[in-house]
Scaffold this motif. Structure first.
Motif, short mmCIF file in Angstrom:
data_model
loop_
_atom_site.label_atom_id
_atom_site.label_comp_id
_atom_site.label_asym_id
_atom_site.label_seq_id
_atom_site.Cartn_x
_atom_site.Cartn_y
_atom_site.Cartn_z
N HIS A 71 68.20 38.78 22.88
CA HIS A 71 67.74 37.48 23.39
C HIS A 71 68.70 36.96 24.46
O HIS A 71 68.27 36.46 25.50
CB HIS A 71 67.62 36.48 22.24
CG HIS A 71 67.04 35.18 22.67
ND1 HIS A 71 65.70 35.01 22.91
CD2 HIS A 71 67.63 33.99 22.92
CE1 HIS A 71 65.47 33.77 23.29
NE2 HIS A 71 66.63 33.13 23.31
N GLU A 72 69.98 37.09 24.20
CA GLU A 72 70.99 36.60 25.14
C GLU A 72 71.03 37.39 26.44
O GLU A 72 71.56 36.92 27.45
CB GLU A 72 72.37 36.61 24.47
CG GLU A 72 72.46 35.57 23.36
CD GLU A 72 73.59 35.79 22.38
OE1 GLU A 72 74.44 36.71 22.60
OE2 GLU A 72 73.65 35.06 21.37
N HIS A 73 70.45 38.58 26.44
CA HIS A 73 70.43 39.42 27.64
C HIS A 73 69.03 39.54 28.25
O HIS A 73 68.77 40.42 29.06
CB HIS A 73 71.01 40.80 27.33
CG HIS A 73 72.50 40.76 27.13
ND1 HIS A 73 73.07 40.44 25.92
CD2 HIS A 73 73.51 40.95 27.99
CE1 HIS A 73 74.38 40.46 26.05
NE2 HIS A 73 74.68 40.76 27.30
N GLY A 74 68.12 38.66 27.84
CA GLY A 74 66.82 38.58 28.49
C GLY A 74 65.73 39.48 27.94
O GLY A 74 64.66 39.57 28.52
N PHE A 75 65.96 40.14 26.82
CA PHE A 75 64.98 41.07 26.29
C PHE A 75 63.88 40.39 25.47
O PHE A 75 62.93 41.04 25.10
CB PHE A 75 65.67 42.12 25.38
CG PHE A 75 66.44 43.15 26.13
CD1 PHE A 75 65.89 44.40 26.35
CD2 PHE A 75 67.71 42.89 26.60
CE1 PHE A 75 66.60 45.38 27.04
CE2 PHE A 75 68.43 43.86 27.28
CZ PHE A 75 67.87 45.11 27.50
N SER A 76 63.99 39.11 25.17
CA SER A 76 63.03 38.47 24.28
C SER A 76 61.60 38.42 24.77
O SER A 76 60.69 38.61 23.98
CB SER A 76 63.50 37.05 23.91
OG SER A 76 64.56 37.15 22.99
N PRO A 77 61.35 38.16 26.03
CA PRO A 77 59.93 38.17 26.43
C PRO A 77 59.30 39.52 26.11
O PRO A 77 59.94 40.56 26.22
CB PRO A 77 59.99 37.92 27.93
CG PRO A 77 61.29 37.23 28.15
CD PRO A 77 62.22 37.81 27.13
N ASP A 78 58.05 39.49 25.73
CA ASP A 78 57.39 40.72 25.32
C ASP A 78 57.39 41.76 26.42
O ASP A 78 57.79 42.89 26.21
CB ASP A 78 55.96 40.42 24.85
CG ASP A 78 55.34 41.59 24.12
OD1 ASP A 78 56.08 42.31 23.41
OD2 ASP A 78 54.13 41.79 24.25
N LEU A 79 56.92 41.40 27.59
CA LEU A 79 56.92 42.33 28.72
C LEU A 79 57.91 41.84 29.77
O LEU A 79 57.90 40.67 30.14
CB LEU A 79 55.52 42.43 29.35
CG LEU A 79 54.47 43.10 28.49
CD1 LEU A 79 53.11 43.01 29.16
CD2 LEU A 79 54.83 44.56 28.23
N VAL A 80 58.77 42.76 30.22
CA VAL A 80 59.77 42.42 31.22
C VAL A 80 59.81 43.51 32.29
O VAL A 80 59.29 44.61 32.09
CB VAL A 80 61.18 42.27 30.58
CG1 VAL A 80 61.24 41.11 29.62
CG2 VAL A 80 61.61 43.57 29.91
N ARG B 299 57.88 46.89 27.49
CA ARG B 299 58.29 46.22 26.24
C ARG B 299 59.58 46.89 25.80
O ARG B 299 59.57 47.95 25.18
CB ARG B 299 57.21 46.36 25.19
CG ARG B 299 57.52 45.55 23.95
CD ARG B 299 56.32 45.49 23.01
NE ARG B 299 56.62 44.62 21.90
CZ ARG B 299 57.17 45.04 20.77
NH1 ARG B 299 57.44 46.31 20.59
NH2 ARG B 299 57.44 44.18 19.81
N LEU B 300 60.71 46.31 26.19
CA LEU B 300 62.02 46.93 25.96
C LEU B 300 62.70 46.49 24.67
O LEU B 300 63.71 47.04 24.27
CB LEU B 300 62.95 46.62 27.14
CG LEU B 300 62.48 47.16 28.50
CD1 LEU B 300 63.45 46.73 29.58
CD2 LEU B 300 62.33 48.67 28.46
N TRP B 301 62.13 45.48 24.00
CA TRP B 301 62.75 44.93 22.79
C TRP B 301 63.15 46.00 21.77
O TRP B 301 64.28 45.97 21.28
CB TRP B 301 61.81 43.90 22.17
CG TRP B 301 62.42 43.19 21.01
CD1 TRP B 301 62.21 43.45 19.69
CD2 TRP B 301 63.38 42.14 21.04
NE1 TRP B 301 62.96 42.61 18.90
CE2 TRP B 301 63.69 41.80 19.72
CE3 TRP B 301 63.99 41.45 22.08
CZ2 TRP B 301 64.59 40.80 19.40
CZ3 TRP B 301 64.88 40.45 21.75
CH2 TRP B 301 65.18 40.13 20.43
N PRO B 302 62.28 46.97 21.45
CA PRO B 302 62.68 47.97 20.45
C PRO B 302 63.85 48.84 20.87
O PRO B 302 64.48 49.48 20.04
CB PRO B 302 61.41 48.83 20.28
CG PRO B 302 60.30 47.98 20.78
CD PRO B 302 60.89 47.12 21.87
N SER B 303 64.17 48.86 22.15
CA SER B 303 65.24 49.71 22.68
C SER B 303 66.57 48.98 22.85
O SER B 303 67.48 49.51 23.48
CB SER B 303 64.81 50.30 24.02
OG SER B 303 63.61 51.01 23.87
#
Length: 163
Positions: A71-80, A133-137
């Motif tokens: 979240h602190e590095h911008g990964f929270s949005p679903d698609l980035v 969708r980078l969240w899982p990574s």
């Protein structure tokens, strides 16, 4: 600027609307956001940004520490969008991107077209990949950041910023 009480009300409305349950009443204050342990199977809680009240649902596949880092590095949005700005370790960067990038169809025949396409993209920096969708990574990106394999920026997609 959102207050803690406003954030709590927003999370209560979210829980009621989605059938989420409160795991406990503890609230984690991370400076720019609060983390509430409320969710359902597949969710460890929600983050509420103090600045704009945006609510982000955290999955349960990652540790809370990974969720906070992401979240602190911008990964929270679903698609980035992933903008690669500099590569220090080409092999490791390419291997990570092979695992996480799903966009960008190859334009020519090749025994391994995705590898060739990504290698071509990395020749002209900065390059943008996505939306993804980078969240899982997040754990892989944490390692890449710590080991300085490459430098990157995470950008919101146009759909998320209303353009």
């Amino acid at each position: 600027m959102m207050t803690l009480e406003q954030a709590r009300r927003a999370v209560q409305a979210y829980a009621a609307q989605h059938g989420a349950v409160w795991f406990d009443d503890a609230v984690v204050d991370r400076g720019g956001y609060w983390f509430f342990r409320v969710g359902y199977v597949g969710s460890c809680g929600v983050i509420v940004d103090k600045a704009d009240g945006r609510l982000s649902v955290m999955g349960s596949a990652l540790s809370p520490d990974d969720c906070f880092w992401g979240h602190e590095h911008g990964f929270s949005p679903d698609l980035v969008l992933l903008r690669v700005t500099k590569v220090h370790d080409h092999r490791r960067t390419l291997e990570l991107l092979l695992d996480v990038v799903t966009s960008g169809p190859p334009r020519r025949r090749n025994p391994n077209p995705k590898r060739a396409w990504l290698a071509e993209q990395l020749q002209s920096l900065p390059c943008e990949l996505g939306p993804e969708r980078l969240w899982p990574s997040i754990p892989a990106f944490r390692e890449a950041t710590q080991q300085r394999w490459f430098e990157y920026e995470i950008l919101e997609t146009r759909e998320q910023v209303g353009v």
